[in-house]
Write a protein that holds these residues in place. Structure first.
Motif, PDB file in Angstrom:
ATOM      1  N   MET A 147       0.816  -1.190   0.000  1.00 15.37           N
ATOM      2  CA  MET A 147       0.000   0.000   0.000  1.00 15.37           C
ATOM      3  C   MET A 147       0.852   1.242   0.000  1.00 15.37           C
ATOM      4  SD  MET A 147      -2.991   1.111   2.620  1.00 15.37           S
ATOM      5  CE  MET A 147      -1.983   1.045   4.047  1.00 15.37           C
ATOM      6  N   GLY A 148       2.109   1.178   0.327  1.00 18.59           N
ATOM      7  CA  GLY A 148       2.940   2.375   0.331  1.00 18.59           C
ATOM      8  C   GLY A 148       2.873   3.109   1.642  1.00 18.59           C
ATOM      9  N   ALA A 149       3.368   4.323   1.638  1.00 15.93           N
ATOM     10  CA  ALA A 149       3.416   5.135   2.863  1.00 15.93           C
ATOM     11  C   ALA A 149       2.012   5.483   3.327  1.00 15.93           C
ATOM     12  CB  ALA A 149       4.208   6.407   2.598  1.00 15.93           C
ATOM     13  N   ALA A 150       1.834   5.554   4.616  1.00 15.39           N
ATOM     14  CA  ALA A 150       0.533   5.919   5.176  1.00 15.39           C
ATOM     15  C   ALA A 150       0.108   7.265   4.641  1.00 15.39           C
ATOM     16  CB  ALA A 150       0.614   5.959   6.696  1.00 15.39           C
ATOM     17  N   GLY A 151      -1.114   7.322   4.140  1.00 12.47           N
ATOM     18  CA  GLY A 151      -1.644   8.579   3.654  1.00 12.47           C
ATOM     19  C   GLY A 151      -1.200   8.959   2.260  1.00 12.47           C
ATOM     20  N   ALA A 152      -0.340   8.169   1.650  1.00 13.94           N
ATOM     21  CA  ALA A 152       0.178   8.558   0.347  1.00 13.94           C
ATOM     22  C   ALA A 152      -0.888   8.504  -0.733  1.00 13.94           C
ATOM     23  CB  ALA A 152       1.349   7.666  -0.038  1.00 13.94           C
ATOM     24  N   GLY A 153      -1.773   7.509  -0.675  1.00 16.06           N
ATOM     25  CA  GLY A 153      -2.833   7.414  -1.658  1.00 16.06           C
ATOM     26  C   GLY A 153      -2.300   7.231  -3.067  1.00 16.06           C
ATOM     27  N   TYR A 154      -2.952   7.813  -4.051  1.00 18.91           N
ATOM     28  CA  TYR A 154      -2.615   7.596  -5.446  1.00 18.91           C
ATOM     29  C   TYR A 154      -2.452   8.939  -6.146  1.00 18.91           C
ATOM     30  CZ  TYR A 154      -3.011   5.855 -10.189  1.00 18.91           C
ATOM     31  OH  TYR A 154      -2.778   5.550 -11.493  1.00 18.91           O
ATOM     32  N   GLY A 155      -1.241   9.423  -6.240  1.00 11.15           N
ATOM     33  CA  GLY A 155      -0.979  10.656  -6.970  1.00 11.15           C
ATOM     34  C   GLY A 155      -1.364  11.912  -6.208  1.00 11.15           C
ATOM     35  N   ALA A 156      -1.180  13.040  -6.878  1.00 14.31           N
ATOM     36  CA  ALA A 156      -1.417  14.348  -6.262  1.00 14.31           C
ATOM     37  C   ALA A 156      -2.868  14.509  -5.829  1.00 14.31           C
ATOM     38  CB  ALA A 156      -1.040  15.444  -7.244  1.00 14.31           C
ATOM     39  N   GLY A 157      -3.064  14.886  -4.596  1.00 17.32           N
ATOM     40  CA  GLY A 157      -4.397  15.128  -4.071  1.00 17.32           C
ATOM     41  C   GLY A 157      -5.105  13.907  -3.515  1.00 17.32           C
ATOM     42  N   TRP A 158      -4.656  12.715  -3.897  1.00 15.84           N
ATOM     43  CA  TRP A 158      -5.303  11.483  -3.435  1.00 15.84           C
ATOM     44  C   TRP A 158      -4.630  10.989  -2.164  1.00 15.84           C
ATOM     45  CZ3 TRP A 158      -9.648   9.510  -5.632  1.00 15.84           C
ATOM     46  CH2 TRP A 158     -10.005  10.017  -6.876  1.00 15.84           C
ATOM     47  N   LYS A 159      -5.466  10.628  -1.172  1.00 17.41           N
ATOM     48  CA  LYS A 159      -4.954  10.074   0.079  1.00 17.41           C
ATOM     49  C   LYS A 159      -5.830   8.901   0.491  1.00 17.41           C
ATOM     50  CE  LYS A 159      -3.072  14.379   1.829  1.00 17.41           C
ATOM     51  NZ  LYS A 159      -2.980  15.265   2.970  1.00 17.41           N
ATOM     52  N   TRP A 160      -5.195   7.935   1.150  1.00 21.79           N
ATOM     53  CA  TRP A 160      -5.969   6.808   1.681  1.00 21.79           C
ATOM     54  C   TRP A 160      -6.976   7.360   2.665  1.00 21.79           C
ATOM     55  CZ3 TRP A 160      -5.483   2.821  -1.154  1.00 21.79           C
ATOM     56  CH2 TRP A 160      -4.268   2.484  -1.729  1.00 21.79           C
ATOM     57  N   ALA A 161      -8.238   6.967   2.487  1.00 21.31           N
ATOM     58  CA  ALA A 161      -9.291   7.482   3.359  1.00 21.31           C
ATOM     59  C   ALA A 161     -10.247   6.381   3.807  1.00 21.31           C
ATOM     60  CB  ALA A 161     -10.060   8.591   2.642  1.00 21.31           C
ATOM     61  N   ASP A 162      -9.858   5.151   3.593  1.00 20.67           N
ATOM     62  CA  ASP A 162     -10.686   4.021   3.984  1.00 20.67           C
ATOM     63  C   ASP A 162     -10.676   3.882   5.500  1.00 20.67           C
ATOM     64  OD1 ASP A 162     -11.620   1.229   4.399  1.00 20.67           O
ATOM     65  OD2 ASP A 162     -11.496   1.180   2.204  1.00 20.67           O
ATOM     66  N   ARG A 163     -11.854   3.869   6.071  1.00 24.85           N
ATOM     67  CA  ARG A 163     -12.012   3.778   7.530  1.00 24.85           C
ATOM     68  C   ARG A 163     -11.279   2.566   8.113  1.00 24.85           C
ATOM     69  NH1 ARG A 163     -16.001   6.248  10.498  1.00 24.85           N
ATOM     70  NH2 ARG A 163     -17.055   6.859   8.588  1.00 24.85           N
ATOM     71  N   ARG A 164     -11.171   1.490   7.349  1.00 25.11           N
ATOM     72  CA  ARG A 164     -10.527   0.270   7.847  1.00 25.11           C
ATOM     73  C   ARG A 164      -9.026   0.431   8.050  1.00 25.11           C
ATOM     74  NH1 ARG A 164     -12.093  -3.540   3.239  1.00 25.11           N
ATOM     75  NH2 ARG A 164     -11.794  -1.577   2.144  1.00 25.11           N
ATOM     76  N   LEU A 165      -8.443   1.467   7.491  1.00 26.09           N
ATOM     77  CA  LEU A 165      -7.012   1.731   7.651  1.00 26.09           C
ATOM     78  C   LEU A 165      -6.704   2.635   8.838  1.00 26.09           C
ATOM     79  CD1 LEU A 165      -6.141   2.439   3.906  1.00 26.09           C
ATOM     80  CD2 LEU A 165      -5.681   0.349   5.208  1.00 26.09           C
ATOM     81  N   LYS A 166      -7.753   3.052   9.559  1.00 25.27           N
ATOM     82  CA  LYS A 166      -7.592   4.087  10.582  1.00 25.27           C
ATOM     83  C   LYS A 166      -8.023   3.607  11.960  1.00 25.27           C
ATOM     84  CE  LYS A 166      -8.405   7.522   7.027  1.00 25.27           C
ATOM     85  NZ  LYS A 166      -9.236   8.640   6.572  1.00 25.27           N
ATOM     86  N   THR A 167      -7.516   4.290  12.966  1.00 27.19           N
ATOM     87  CA  THR A 167      -7.870   4.015  14.354  1.00 27.19           C
ATOM     88  C   THR A 167      -7.950   5.354  15.093  1.00 27.19           C
ATOM     89  OG1 THR A 167      -7.304   2.679  16.288  1.00 27.19           O
ATOM     90  CG2 THR A 167      -5.469   3.669  15.085  1.00 27.19           C
ATOM     91  N   ASP A 168      -8.470   5.337  16.322  1.00 34.81           N
ATOM     92  CA  ASP A 168      -8.599   6.555  17.131  1.00 34.81           C
ATOM     93  C   ASP A 168      -9.301   7.665  16.349  1.00 34.81           C
ATOM     94  OD1 ASP A 168      -7.190   5.282  19.191  1.00 34.81           O
ATOM     95  OD2 ASP A 168      -5.265   5.960  18.390  1.00 34.81           O
ATOM     96  N   ILE A 169     -10.428   7.346  15.740  1.00 35.03           N
ATOM     97  CA  ILE A 169     -11.158   8.266  14.867  1.00 35.03           C
ATOM     98  C   ILE A 169     -12.096   9.143  15.697  1.00 35.03           C
ATOM     99  CG2 ILE A 169     -12.787   8.403  12.951  1.00 35.03           C
ATOM    100  CD1 ILE A 169     -11.762   5.568  12.124  1.00 35.03           C
ATOM    101  N   HIS A 170     -11.955  10.487  15.522  1.00 34.65           N
ATOM    102  CA  HIS A 170     -12.788  11.444  16.251  1.00 34.65           C
ATOM    103  C   HIS A 170     -13.186  12.595  15.328  1.00 34.65           C
ATOM    104  CE1 HIS A 170     -11.488   9.447  19.915  1.00 34.65           C
ATOM    105  NE2 HIS A 170     -10.255   9.560  19.471  1.00 34.65           N
TER     106      HIS A 170
END
Length: 81
Positions: free
Chosen positions: A1-24
């Motif tokens: 998946m690459g670096a956390a938050g890197a996503g796919y190209g400019a402007g894209w970031k991983w945002a899938d809830r399953r990849l996250k914890t301590d969500i507020h």
């Protein structure tokens, strides 16, 4: 998946809830998109951003499935929402 938050190209970031914890929730955009504070499961660093499942409801054009997870085009969401 690459670096956390890197996503796919400019402007894209991983945002899938399953990849996250301590969500507020910490706020909303002018169009009502909830903004969250969270940590990616593979990092202890606090991040701020969106949840793809929520963005997909109002702005599906800004969500892309990459493998098993969703990424959000933050540039697109922030310019519209």
């Amino acid at each position: 998946m690459g670096a956390a938050g890197a996503g796919y190209g400019a402007g894209w970031k991983w945002a899938d809830r399953r990849l996250k914890t301590d969500i507020h929730p910490i706020g909303t955009t002018k169009f009502g998109c909830t903004i969250y504070q969270f940590r990616y499961r593979n990092s202890g660093v606090v991040q701020i951003g969106f949840m793809a499942d929520e963005i997909k409801l109002d702005f599906p054009e800004f969500v892309m499935r990459i493998g098993d997870y969703d990424a959000v085009n933050y540039t697109g969401v922030l310019s519209h929402g």
